[in-house]
Design an enzyme around this catalytic site. Sequence first.
Site, PDB file in Angstrom:
ATOM      1  N   SER A 103       0.849  -1.186   0.054  1.00  0.00           N
ATOM      2  CA  SER A 103       0.131   0.004  -0.042  1.00  0.00           C
ATOM      3  C   SER A 103       0.771   1.331  -0.018  1.00  0.00           C
ATOM      4  O   SER A 103       0.241   2.411  -0.307  1.00  0.00           O
ATOM      5  CB  SER A 103      -1.124   0.004   1.108  1.00  0.00           C
ATOM      6  OG  SER A 103      -0.023  -0.281   2.238  1.00  0.00           O
ATOM      7  N   ASP A 326      -2.904   5.141  12.136  1.00  0.00           N
ATOM      8  CA  ASP A 326      -1.877   4.838  10.929  1.00  0.00           C
ATOM      9  C   ASP A 326      -0.661   5.729  11.140  1.00  0.00           C
ATOM     10  O   ASP A 326      -0.965   6.924  10.422  1.00  0.00           O
ATOM     11  CB  ASP A 326      -2.903   5.059   9.640  1.00  0.00           C
ATOM     12  CG  ASP A 326      -2.103   4.550   8.284  1.00  0.00           C
ATOM     13  OD1 ASP A 326      -0.795   4.351   8.549  1.00  0.00           O
ATOM     14  OD2 ASP A 326      -2.735   4.612   7.282  1.00  0.00           O
ATOM     15  N   HIS A 329       1.368   4.878   6.362  1.00  0.00           N
ATOM     16  CA  HIS A 329       0.931   5.432   5.222  1.00  0.00           C
ATOM     17  C   HIS A 329       0.835   7.154   5.484  1.00  0.00           C
ATOM     18  O   HIS A 329       1.494   7.459   6.551  1.00  0.00           O
ATOM     19  CB  HIS A 329      -0.598   5.334   4.817  1.00  0.00           C
ATOM     20  CG  HIS A 329      -0.791   3.854   4.330  1.00  0.00           C
ATOM     21  ND1 HIS A 329      -1.312   3.051   5.403  1.00  0.00           N
ATOM     22  CD2 HIS A 329      -0.341   3.155   3.631  1.00  0.00           C
ATOM     23  CE1 HIS A 329      -1.720   1.908   4.865  1.00  0.00           C
ATOM     24  NE2 HIS A 329      -0.831   1.545   3.897  1.00  0.00           N
TER      25      HIS A 329
END
Length: 348
Positions: A103, A326, A329
């Site tokens: 990702s 998170d 990312h």
Amino acid sequence: MNLWAQYCKFCAVLLIFLGINQSNAKICDLFEGSWVPDSSSPLYNSNSCPFIEREFNCQNNGRSDTLYLHYKWQPHACNLPRFDGQDFLQRFKGKSIMFVGDSLSRNQWQSLTCLLYTTLPSTKYNVSRIGDVSTFTFTDFDVKLMLNRNVFLVDVVREAKGRILKLDSIEGGKLWKGIDIFIFNTWHWWNRRGATQPWDYIQVGQQLYKDMDRVVAFEKALNTWAKWVDTNIDPAKTKVFFQGISPSHYNGSTWDEPSAKSCVGQKEPLAGSTYPGGLPYALTVLKKVLGTIKKPVTLLDITNLSLLRKDGHPSIYGLEGRTGMDCSHWCLAGLPDTWNQILYSLIL
Ligand SMILES: *[C@@H]1O[C@H](CO)[C@@H](O)[C@H](O)[C@H]1NC(C)=O
Ligand SMILES: *[C@@H]1O[C@H](CO)[C@@H](O)[C@H](O)[C@H]1NC(C)=O
Ligand SMILES: *[C@@H]1O[C@H](CO)[C@@H](O)[C@H](O)[C@H]1NC(C)=O
């Protein structure tokens, strides 16, 4: 000036004429620098990129601080050329660029589609997906930006015994055909355990293991990928990049703020060029393997500049807007735009 050039004025002139003055080339390292406030950043507003995934769209998910958007990467000895989307699309007319990885590759792929789209919002595009390959086509230019989700680069195969992570099998490479520019990446999935670990056994040769040192497994897989590059890449047709190791920020001790248990609430980058917690060991392994490849592969060495961006993660403003943390990312607009700016200047 080189010693031999001192004895050969003509050579010195020739060197300068050819633009290969070595001392210059060495000084302008795009990966060495620091983050400086910049009112012309970000390069686009996330609202003006309609296809940005919710997961990366921090502002839309309620992140209200904006300081983190107004920094630019300043290399020590030169300036990063401004991203010129129109030039990019013209230059790559008829060509395809493929990101392969997890990702973090999707993060960079989305950033590049937004960077290009927002410089030319009237340009036509379409998006399609076949299996694990998503293709974003700028139809007026026939430029394809592709994303092949492949988290280990080597294969995971379902067999009677279970899901086998095969460190020396790279059948997934069958999808990597006719591409002009590759940006590979793998690392973040190697440390997964428990419910999020997508394999039951690791296979090396004919031997099955229940588990092994994950960094050793990572290195074996990278070596398999390196052999694939040496066997399959024609440098006259295809340029190969490796994205590098994108760092996470879950532990404030690594940026000298032990009270921080994650990246939440971080509003500014670290000043200077040095990250107190040092570099991830995975980068050492990656550089070692890249050093064995005979074909030209360029490391997009974004680890240092990204380590300084403890403020750039979605924290609670990611994960599709649901709660969660998170710090792996990156928000878009945000840091991956700088990765792409560097990619663009390395391709030029
Ligand atoms: C997208 O555009 C390209 C180039 O014009 C075309 O070849 C392709 O068929 C289109 N794909 C879709 C899903 O419309
Ligand atoms: C956080 O980093 C510090 C310094 O590197 C280390 O000593 C500590 O064990 C880490 N904590 C966790 C929870 O990983
Ligand atoms: C990268 O960061 C490490 C750790 O902060 C530092 O030792 C190293 O000098 C940095 N390298 C560059 C090229 O800035």
